[in-house]
Design an enzyme around this catalytic site. Sequence first.
Site, PDB file in Angstrom:
ATOM      1  N   SER A 113       0.825  -1.207   0.000  1.00 19.44           N
ATOM      2  CA  SER A 113       0.000   0.000   0.000  1.00 19.44           C
ATOM      3  C   SER A 113       0.865   1.265   0.000  1.00 19.44           C
ATOM      4  O   SER A 113       1.980   1.281   0.507  1.00 19.44           O
ATOM      5  CB  SER A 113      -0.907   0.018   1.229  1.00 19.44           C
TER       6      SER A 113
HETATM    7  N1  SAH Z   1      -1.287  -3.479   3.147  1.00 18.98           N
HETATM    8  C1  SAH Z   1      -0.552  -4.448   2.362  1.00 18.98           C
HETATM    9  C2  SAH Z   1      -1.073  -4.555   0.968  1.00 18.98           C
HETATM   10  C3  SAH Z   1      -2.259  -5.332   0.856  1.00 18.98           C
HETATM   11  S1  SAH Z   1      -2.734  -5.603  -0.826  1.00 18.98           S
HETATM   12  C4  SAH Z   1       0.868  -3.985   2.235  1.00 18.98           C
HETATM   13  O1  SAH Z   1       1.142  -2.842   2.558  1.00 18.98           O
HETATM   14  O2  SAH Z   1       1.691  -4.753   1.752  1.00 18.98           O
HETATM   15  C5  SAH Z   1      -4.178  -6.509  -0.439  1.00 18.98           C
HETATM   16  C6  SAH Z   1      -3.929  -7.925  -0.031  1.00 18.98           C
HETATM   17  O3  SAH Z   1      -5.198  -8.498   0.257  1.00 18.98           O
HETATM   18  C7  SAH Z   1      -3.318  -8.781  -1.128  1.00 18.98           C
HETATM   19  O4  SAH Z   1      -2.145  -9.376  -0.669  1.00 18.98           O
HETATM   20  C8  SAH Z   1      -4.405  -9.818  -1.424  1.00 18.98           C
HETATM   21  O5  SAH Z   1      -3.880 -11.094  -1.751  1.00 18.98           O
HETATM   22  C9  SAH Z   1      -5.150  -9.854  -0.111  1.00 18.98           C
HETATM   23  N2  SAH Z   1      -6.513 -10.356  -0.166  1.00 18.98           N
HETATM   24  C10 SAH Z   1      -7.479 -10.169  -1.092  1.00 18.98           C
HETATM   25  N3  SAH Z   1      -8.606 -10.802  -0.748  1.00 18.98           N
HETATM   26  C11 SAH Z   1      -8.358 -11.424   0.442  1.00 18.98           C
HETATM   27  C12 SAH Z   1      -9.119 -12.245   1.325  1.00 18.98           C
HETATM   28  N4  SAH Z   1     -10.406 -12.568   1.077  1.00 18.98           N
HETATM   29  N5  SAH Z   1      -8.534 -12.699   2.437  1.00 18.98           N
HETATM   30  C13 SAH Z   1      -7.243 -12.397   2.734  1.00 18.98           C
HETATM   31  N6  SAH Z   1      -6.471 -11.625   1.943  1.00 18.98           N
HETATM   32  C14 SAH Z   1      -7.014 -11.136   0.812  1.00 18.98           C
END
Ligand code: SAH
Length: 231
Positions: free
Chosen positions: A73
């Site tokens: 993010s």
């Molecule tokens: N805040 C994190 C970025 C997250 S991106 C950082 O700074 O690195 C969003 C993440 O949500 C991704 O890794 C994706 O695989 C995950 N995601 C999407 N749907 C999901 C679900 N149902 N359960 C768990 N993770 C999920």
Amino acid sequence: MTDADSHPLGEPGAERAGRIAALLAELRRQGIADERVLAALARVPRERFVSPDLARQAWENAALPIGEGQTISQPYVVARMTEALALTGGERVLEIGTGSGYQTAVLAELGATVVSVERHAPLARAAARLLADLGHDVAIHVGDGSLGWPPDAPYDRILVAAAAPRVPAPLLGQLSPDGGRLVLPVGPAADQDLVAVERRGPETVESRIGPVRFVPLIGRAGWPGREDEER
Ligand code: SAH
């Protein structure tokens, strides 16, 4: 400059400190006012959460690719969401979408006890290894976080780092009824709002924080995934 000033990835200490200061100044200009949140961002070595070829961009105010089609993010978004959680230390926080583990580390830096759920096992493994290496005691689980993580519920705070079609009911159910707060992006790919939901007993109070753009929350209480998609 001494060795102690150098970051392990080789960037001279003064240059790195300058990049961090510039990022914090930009975040303040963008309206981030909570100094504890800014200090936590400054302490988390963001270059460790991206691949070495992106390390020099790590302190830019931008989302960057982390593999599996996902992104770390943007610092502004991490700061904004963390600020919206209003942590005072000691809260039990459920994070959905661990990704690189960067947001997880910021929450841990603020004294939260973090449980984090990620659907991509390789990302969860890498994040767990890095967070342990940085000295954070965080529980990372692989699963569909749209359903929350019932074993450790209720949570004082829930942060969702992927956009849901609507507030997932299982998450509301796992939020502490006594002032529990949920922060998440809601909406389709191109039109998402960052939303905060607060539980006050049987009532929930919802407020909009502003427009954002996240990857989709894919799961039973999120968006449907593609049939052929690797899990
Ligand atoms: N805040 C994190 C970025 C997250 S991106 C950082 O700074 O690195 C969003 C993440 O949500 C991704 O890794 C994706 O695989 C995950 N995601 C999407 N749907 C999901 C679900 N149902 N359960 C768990 N993770 C999920």
